[in-house]
Design a protein around this motif. Structure first.
Motif, PDB file in Angstrom:
ATOM      1  N   ALA A  99       0.830  -1.216   0.000  1.00 17.43           N
ATOM      2  CA  ALA A  99       0.000   0.000   0.000  1.00 17.43           C
ATOM      3  C   ALA A  99       0.859   1.259   0.000  1.00 17.43           C
ATOM      4  O   ALA A  99       1.947   1.275   0.543  1.00 17.43           O
ATOM      5  N   ALA A 100       0.355   2.320  -0.638  1.00 19.73           N
ATOM      6  CA  ALA A 100       0.981   3.647  -0.629  1.00 19.73           C
ATOM      7  C   ALA A 100      -0.115   4.678  -0.399  1.00 19.73           C
ATOM      8  O   ALA A 100      -1.242   4.485  -0.834  1.00 19.73           O
ATOM      9  N   ARG A 101       0.201   5.812   0.246  1.00 24.17           N
ATOM     10  CA  ARG A 101      -0.799   6.835   0.571  1.00 24.17           C
ATOM     11  C   ARG A 101      -0.313   8.235   0.201  1.00 24.17           C
ATOM     12  O   ARG A 101       0.020   9.030   1.072  1.00 24.17           O
ATOM     13  N   PRO A 102      -0.293   8.594  -1.076  1.00 22.37           N
ATOM     14  CA  PRO A 102       0.144   9.938  -1.475  1.00 22.37           C
ATOM     15  C   PRO A 102      -0.961  11.001  -1.332  1.00 22.37           C
ATOM     16  O   PRO A 102      -2.088  10.697  -0.996  1.00 22.37           O
ATOM     17  N   ALA A 103      -0.618  12.248  -1.650  1.00 26.42           N
ATOM     18  CA  ALA A 103      -1.564  13.378  -1.545  1.00 26.42           C
ATOM     19  C   ALA A 103      -2.338  13.613  -2.841  1.00 26.42           C
ATOM     20  O   ALA A 103      -2.427  12.726  -3.671  1.00 26.42           O
ATOM     21  N   GLY A 104      -2.878  14.852  -3.066  1.00 27.00           N
ATOM     22  CA  GLY A 104      -3.799  15.249  -4.136  1.00 27.00           C
ATOM     23  C   GLY A 104      -3.487  14.813  -5.561  1.00 27.00           C
ATOM     24  O   GLY A 104      -2.423  14.313  -5.841  1.00 27.00           O
ATOM     25  N   PHE A 105      -4.456  15.035  -6.463  1.00 22.25           N
ATOM     26  CA  PHE A 105      -4.320  14.526  -7.829  1.00 22.25           C
ATOM     27  C   PHE A 105      -5.101  15.336  -8.853  1.00 22.25           C
ATOM     28  O   PHE A 105      -6.049  16.030  -8.519  1.00 22.25           O
ATOM     29  N   THR A 106      -4.688  15.245 -10.133  1.00 21.47           N
ATOM     30  CA  THR A 106      -5.338  15.891 -11.282  1.00 21.47           C
ATOM     31  C   THR A 106      -5.809  14.804 -12.236  1.00 21.47           C
ATOM     32  O   THR A 106      -5.596  13.619 -11.989  1.00 21.47           O
ATOM     33  N   ASP A 107      -6.416  15.206 -13.367  1.00 23.20           N
ATOM     34  CA  ASP A 107      -6.794  14.208 -14.384  1.00 23.20           C
ATOM     35  C   ASP A 107      -5.575  13.435 -14.871  1.00 23.20           C
ATOM     36  O   ASP A 107      -5.640  12.223 -15.069  1.00 23.20           O
ATOM     37  N   THR A 108      -4.462  14.139 -15.075  1.00 25.78           N
ATOM     38  CA  THR A 108      -3.240  13.450 -15.489  1.00 25.78           C
ATOM     39  C   THR A 108      -2.796  12.484 -14.409  1.00 25.78           C
ATOM     40  O   THR A 108      -2.433  11.340 -14.707  1.00 25.78           O
ATOM     41  N   ASP A 109      -2.853  12.910 -13.137  1.00 26.01           N
ATOM     42  CA  ASP A 109      -2.504  12.011 -12.034  1.00 26.01           C
ATOM     43  C   ASP A 109      -3.385  10.768 -12.041  1.00 26.01           C
ATOM     44  O   ASP A 109      -2.895   9.643 -11.895  1.00 26.01           O
ATOM     45  N   ARG A 110      -4.703  10.975 -12.213  1.00 28.73           N
ATOM     46  CA  ARG A 110      -5.633   9.834 -12.210  1.00 28.73           C
ATOM     47  C   ARG A 110      -5.353   8.886 -13.359  1.00 28.73           C
ATOM     48  O   ARG A 110      -5.368   7.669 -13.188  1.00 28.73           O
ATOM     49  N   LEU A 111      -5.084   9.436 -14.544  1.00 24.29           N
ATOM     50  CA  LEU A 111      -4.784   8.596 -15.700  1.00 24.29           C
ATOM     51  C   LEU A 111      -3.505   7.802 -15.489  1.00 24.29           C
ATOM     52  O   LEU A 111      -3.479   6.577 -15.650  1.00 24.29           O
ATOM     53  N   VAL A 112      -2.451   8.492 -15.122  1.00 23.16           N
ATOM     54  CA  VAL A 112      -1.157   7.834 -14.949  1.00 23.16           C
ATOM     55  C   VAL A 112      -1.237   6.790 -13.834  1.00 23.16           C
ATOM     56  O   VAL A 112      -0.743   5.674 -13.979  1.00 23.16           O
ATOM     57  N   ALA A 113      -1.885   7.135 -12.730  1.00 24.51           N
ATOM     58  CA  ALA A 113      -2.011   6.188 -11.622  1.00 24.51           C
ATOM     59  C   ALA A 113      -2.837   4.966 -12.018  1.00 24.51           C
ATOM     60  O   ALA A 113      -2.512   3.844 -11.634  1.00 24.51           O
ATOM     61  N   ALA A 114      -3.909   5.167 -12.794  1.00 25.96           N
ATOM     62  CA  ALA A 114      -4.732   4.030 -13.232  1.00 25.96           C
ATOM     63  C   ALA A 114      -3.929   3.095 -14.127  1.00 25.96           C
ATOM     64  O   ALA A 114      -4.007   1.870 -13.991  1.00 25.96           O
ATOM     65  N   LEU A 115      -3.157   3.666 -15.047  1.00 31.19           N
ATOM     66  CA  LEU A 115      -2.327   2.837 -15.918  1.00 31.19           C
ATOM     67  C   LEU A 115      -1.266   2.100 -15.104  1.00 31.19           C
ATOM     68  O   LEU A 115      -1.013   0.908 -15.317  1.00 31.19           O
ATOM     69  N   ALA A 116      -0.658   2.807 -14.152  1.00 33.26           N
ATOM     70  CA  ALA A 116       0.362   2.188 -13.309  1.00 33.26           C
ATOM     71  C   ALA A 116      -0.242   1.106 -12.421  1.00 33.26           C
ATOM     72  O   ALA A 116       0.345   0.034 -12.239  1.00 33.26           O
ATOM     73  N   ARG A 117      -1.430   1.368 -11.876  1.00 34.30           N
ATOM     74  CA  ARG A 117      -2.109   0.376 -11.030  1.00 34.30           C
ATOM     75  C   ARG A 117      -2.377  -0.897 -11.830  1.00 34.30           C
ATOM     76  O   ARG A 117      -2.149  -2.011 -11.349  1.00 34.30           O
ATOM     77  N   ASP A 118      -2.823  -0.726 -13.071  1.00 25.30           N
ATOM     78  CA  ASP A 118      -3.074  -1.896 -13.900  1.00 25.30           C
ATOM     79  C   ASP A 118      -1.762  -2.633 -14.193  1.00 25.30           C
ATOM     80  O   ASP A 118      -1.723  -3.861 -14.187  1.00 25.30           O
ATOM     81  N   ALA A 119      -0.691  -1.880 -14.443  1.00 27.30           N
ATOM     82  CA  ALA A 119       0.605  -2.515 -14.706  1.00 27.30           C
ATOM     83  C   ALA A 119       1.070  -3.316 -13.495  1.00 27.30           C
ATOM     84  O   ALA A 119       1.579  -4.436 -13.635  1.00 27.30           O
ATOM     85  N   ILE A 120       0.884  -2.762 -12.299  1.00 31.05           N
ATOM     86  CA  ILE A 120       1.269  -3.483 -11.088  1.00 31.05           C
ATOM     87  C   ILE A 120       0.458  -4.763 -10.950  1.00 31.05           C
ATOM     88  O   ILE A 120       1.001  -5.838 -10.680  1.00 31.05           O
ATOM     89  N   GLY A 121      -0.855  -4.656 -11.159  1.00 34.22           N
ATOM     90  CA  GLY A 121      -1.699  -5.849 -11.088  1.00 34.22           C
ATOM     91  C   GLY A 121      -1.297  -6.890 -12.113  1.00 34.22           C
ATOM     92  O   GLY A 121      -1.268  -8.094 -11.836  1.00 34.22           O
ATOM     93  N   PHE A 122      -0.969  -6.425 -13.303  1.00 29.22           N
ATOM     94  CA  PHE A 122      -0.554  -7.338 -14.373  1.00 29.22           C
ATOM     95  C   PHE A 122       0.762  -8.014 -14.019  1.00 29.22           C
ATOM     96  O   PHE A 122       0.902  -9.232 -14.108  1.00 29.22           O
ATOM     97  N   LEU A 123       1.751  -7.219 -13.606  1.00 30.19           N
ATOM     98  CA  LEU A 123       3.081  -7.769 -13.323  1.00 30.19           C
ATOM     99  C   LEU A 123       3.097  -8.672 -12.099  1.00 30.19           C
ATOM    100  O   LEU A 123       3.886  -9.613 -12.033  1.00 30.19           O
ATOM    101  N   ALA A 124       2.230  -8.408 -11.129  1.00 31.59           N
ATOM    102  CA  ALA A 124       2.178  -9.234  -9.928  1.00 31.59           C
ATOM    103  C   ALA A 124       1.164 -10.366 -10.045  1.00 31.59           C
ATOM    104  O   ALA A 124       1.030 -11.172  -9.129  1.00 31.59           O
ATOM    105  N   GLY A 125       0.463 -10.441 -11.187  1.00 31.45           N
ATOM    106  CA  GLY A 125      -0.574 -11.448 -11.367  1.00 31.45           C
ATOM    107  C   GLY A 125      -0.149 -12.594 -12.285  1.00 31.45           C
ATOM    108  O   GLY A 125       0.979 -12.636 -12.777  1.00 31.45           O
ATOM    109  N   PRO A 126      -1.076 -13.498 -12.531  1.00 34.11           N
ATOM    110  CA  PRO A 126      -0.767 -14.694 -13.318  1.00 34.11           C
ATOM    111  C   PRO A 126      -0.484 -14.425 -14.799  1.00 34.11           C
ATOM    112  O   PRO A 126       0.215 -15.215 -15.440  1.00 34.11           O
ATOM    113  N   ASP A 127      -0.994 -13.315 -15.342  1.00 33.20           N
ATOM    114  CA  ASP A 127      -0.746 -13.034 -16.767  1.00 33.20           C
ATOM    115  C   ASP A 127       0.723 -12.780 -17.065  1.00 33.20           C
ATOM    116  O   ASP A 127       1.178 -12.986 -18.188  1.00 33.20           O
TER     117      ASP A 127
END
Length: 200
Positions: A125-153
């Motif tokens: 887990a990580a707990r950073p501060a505020g965000f923008t649309d760019t932050d939300r987009l980049v974080a969503a893509l990164a979150r998916d990458a983490i799930g992908f890399l740590a998952g069975p795929d």
């Protein structure tokens, strides 16, 4: 969102251009805008993708994340070869993991990837501060990458071996060798020409 494989969609924005070269769908903000709008459905919980318009900052952030994802994909397909598009300029693994973690930390309550050199990826887990649309987009893509890399795929991830192809793909069945049928056809034609030349 992981069913949409956003991380893989991001990685394959670098692709074969059909003429022997490499194309970058994210070469300009307009390309990122179009790409994000195509992903409106999987991004629906993150931002209004249909209204998203990329600027230079968004483009730079997404391209930096893509470089990290492609470097980690190259690591995931080892001992096989990485995509030839960037095999000569991949980020070091620790820098790629750091960049991925920084990207996902742009939005509160996001996961964090830890991937020791001699172990499997782990999500923390990580707990950073505020965000923008760019932050939300980049974080969503990164979150998916983490799930992908740590998952069975991750175990089924491959770099397409077809001539001139630079894409990564998930091997969905045991006999799948290429990212798409056209790459299989191109590989068979190349193999035929090599045999024909060897016999001549």
């Amino acid at each position: 969102m992981s069913d949409e494989r956003l991380a893989l969609a991001l990685a394959v924005t670098i692709r074969h251009d059909g003429h022997g070269g490499v194309a970058d769908d994210l070469a300009a903000p307009e390309g990122l805008t179009a790409w994000v709008r195509e992903l409106a459905e999987p991004l629906r919980d993150v931002l209004d993708a249909r209204a998203f318009t990329a600027d230079g900052e968004a483009l730079g952030a997404v391209r930096d994340l893509r470089a990290a994802v492609r470097a980690l994909f190259a690591r995931a397909v080892r001992p096989g070869p990485p995509s030839s598009a960037d095999a000569h300029r991949l980020l070091p693994g620790d820098l790629a993991v750091e960049r991925l973690n920084a990207a996902v930390a742009r939005v509160p309550g996001t996961p964090r990837l830890e991937w020791p050199e001699d172990g499997a990826p782990v999500v923390r887990a990580a707990r950073p501060a505020g965000f923008t649309d760019t932050d939300r987009l980049v974080a969503a893509l990164a979150r998916d990458a983490i799930g992908f890399l740590a998952g069975p795929d991750r175990e089924r991830l491959r770099a397409c071996p077809a001539p001139r192809c630079v894409r990564y793909f998930v091997k969905d069945h045991p006999r799948q060798e290429w990212c798409k049928p056209s790459c299989g056809n191109r590989a068979r034609v190349a193999r035929h020409h090599r045999r024909h030349r060897a016999e001549s």
